[in-house]
Design a protein around this motif. Structure first.
Motif, PDB file in Angstrom:
ATOM      1  N   ILE A   1       0.844  -1.198   0.000  1.00 49.09           N
ATOM      2  CA  ILE A   1       0.000   0.000   0.000  1.00 49.09           C
ATOM      3  C   ILE A   1       0.871   1.236   0.000  1.00 49.09           C
ATOM      4  N   LYS A   2       1.920   1.219   0.796  1.00 48.62           N
ATOM      5  CA  LYS A   2       2.776   2.400   0.870  1.00 48.62           C
ATOM      6  C   LYS A   2       3.554   2.630  -0.417  1.00 48.62           C
ATOM      7  N   GLU A   3       3.757   1.572  -1.209  1.00 51.77           N
ATOM      8  CA  GLU A   3       4.479   1.739  -2.472  1.00 51.77           C
ATOM      9  C   GLU A   3       3.545   2.089  -3.616  1.00 51.77           C
ATOM     10  N   ASP A   4       2.245   2.027  -3.388  1.00 53.56           N
ATOM     11  CA  ASP A   4       1.273   2.290  -4.438  1.00 53.56           C
ATOM     12  C   ASP A   4       1.324   3.763  -4.851  1.00 53.56           C
ATOM     13  N   PRO A   5       1.598   4.032  -6.132  1.00 51.25           N
ATOM     14  CA  PRO A   5       1.705   5.431  -6.577  1.00 51.25           C
ATOM     15  C   PRO A   5       0.441   6.236  -6.283  1.00 51.25           C
ATOM     16  N   ALA A   6      -0.707   5.603  -6.403  1.00 49.32           N
ATOM     17  CA  ALA A   6      -1.952   6.342  -6.153  1.00 49.32           C
ATOM     18  C   ALA A   6      -2.028   6.765  -4.688  1.00 49.32           C
ATOM     19  N   PHE A   7      -1.609   5.876  -3.790  1.00 46.38           N
ATOM     20  CA  PHE A   7      -1.603   6.187  -2.363  1.00 46.38           C
ATOM     21  C   PHE A   7      -0.625   7.320  -2.078  1.00 46.38           C
ATOM     22  N   GLN A   8       0.568   7.222  -2.673  1.00 45.38           N
ATOM     23  CA  GLN A   8       1.584   8.250  -2.440  1.00 45.38           C
ATOM     24  C   GLN A   8       1.105   9.591  -2.952  1.00 45.38           C
TER      25      GLN A   8
END
Ligand code: HEC
Length: 180
Positions: free
Chosen positions: A43-50
Motif C-alpha cells: 500500500i505504501k508503495e502504491d503510486p496512487a496512495f503516495q
C-alpha cells in the motif's frame, strides 16, 4: 442437575471461553504482524496512495513570481505537482503528441486492460454510463482526478506534465475506440 454438576459445567464453560479469547488475541497479533510485513508495504508503495498523501501534505499556497517559470504552480484543489520531479521530467511528453500518443504513454497502463477498476478501453458496458455524463465531465475527471466507486483515477493519469488539451485528446481517443 445438582448444584455440584452446575458448578462443574460452569467451570468448564469458563475454561473453554478463556481459551477461545486467548486464541483470538493470538490470531489478531499474528495477522497484524503479517499485514505489516506484506500488505502495508504494498500500500505504501502504491503510486496512487503516495499521490494522495502528497496532495494532503502539500503547502496551502505557492507564490507565482512575475517573469519566472511558474509552471509547477497549480490551482489549489487542482492537479498536483509531480510526485517526483525526476520521472516526470524523463517522461516529459513532446508538445505535439496526438491523443493516441498520450493514451499510450499515460493511460493504457490502467485502461488498456481495465486494471484497478479502470473502465477498459473499447468496453461498451463500462463506458456507456460514463459517456452519459457528457464529454466535459469525463475530461474534467481525467484532468483533476476522480475517486469513483470502481477505483481511483489519478489526475492526468499521474503524468502531471500533460496539458489539458493532451488529456482531452486522450479521452477523445479512448471514446473513439468504442464500437459504434
Ligand atoms: C492508475 C490507473 C489509471 C491511469 C494511469 C489512468 N486512469 Fe483513467 N481511470 C482509472 C480508474 C480506476 C477509473 C475509474 C474511477 C471510478 O469510476 O471509480 C478511471 C476513469 C477514467 C475516466 C472516466 C471518468 C468518469 O467520470 O467516469 C476517464 C475519462 C479516464 N479515466 C481517462 C483517463 C485518461 C485520459 C488517462 C491518461 C491520461 C487515464 N485515465 C489514466 C484509472 C486510471
Amino acid at each position: 442437575m445438582t448444584a455440584e454438576e452446575d458448578r462443574k459445567f460452569f467451570d468448564t464453560f469458563m475454561l473453554v471461553l478463556g481459551a477461545l479469547v486467548v486464541i483470538s488475541i493470538g490470531i489478531f497479533i499474528l495477522a497484524n504482524s503479517m499485514a505489516a510485513r506484506t500488505q502495508e508495504v504494498h500500500i505504501k508503495e502504491d503510486p496512487a496512495f503516495q499521490q494522495r498523501n502528497v496532495g494532503r501534505i502539500r503547502p496551502v499556497g505557492q507564490v507565482a513570481v512575475a517573469g519566472a517559470d511558474n509552471s509547477e504552480i497549480r490551482d489549489p484543489g487542482g492537479p498536483r505537482p509531480a510526485l517526483a520531479a525526476a520521472p516526470a521530467a524523463a517522461a516529459q511528453p513532446a508538445a505535439d503528441l496526438t491523443g493516441e500518443d498520450v493514451y499510450k504513454v499515460a493511460c493504457t497502463a490502467c485502461h488498456g486492460a481495465g486494471i484497478a477498476g479502470a473502465p477498459k478501453t473499447g468496453a461498451v458496458a463500462a463506458w456507456e454510463p460514463r459517456l452519459a455524463q457528457g464529454m466535459d465531465t469525463l475530461v474534467t475527471h481525467a484532468i483533476e482526478g476522480f475517486q469513483g466507486e470502481a477505483g481511483y483515477m489519478p489526475p492526468r493519469g499521474g503524468l502531471s506534465s500533460l496539458t489539458d488539451e493532451q488529456v482531452r485528446d486522450a479521452v477523445q481517443y479512448m471514446v473513439d475506440q468504442l464500437p459504434n
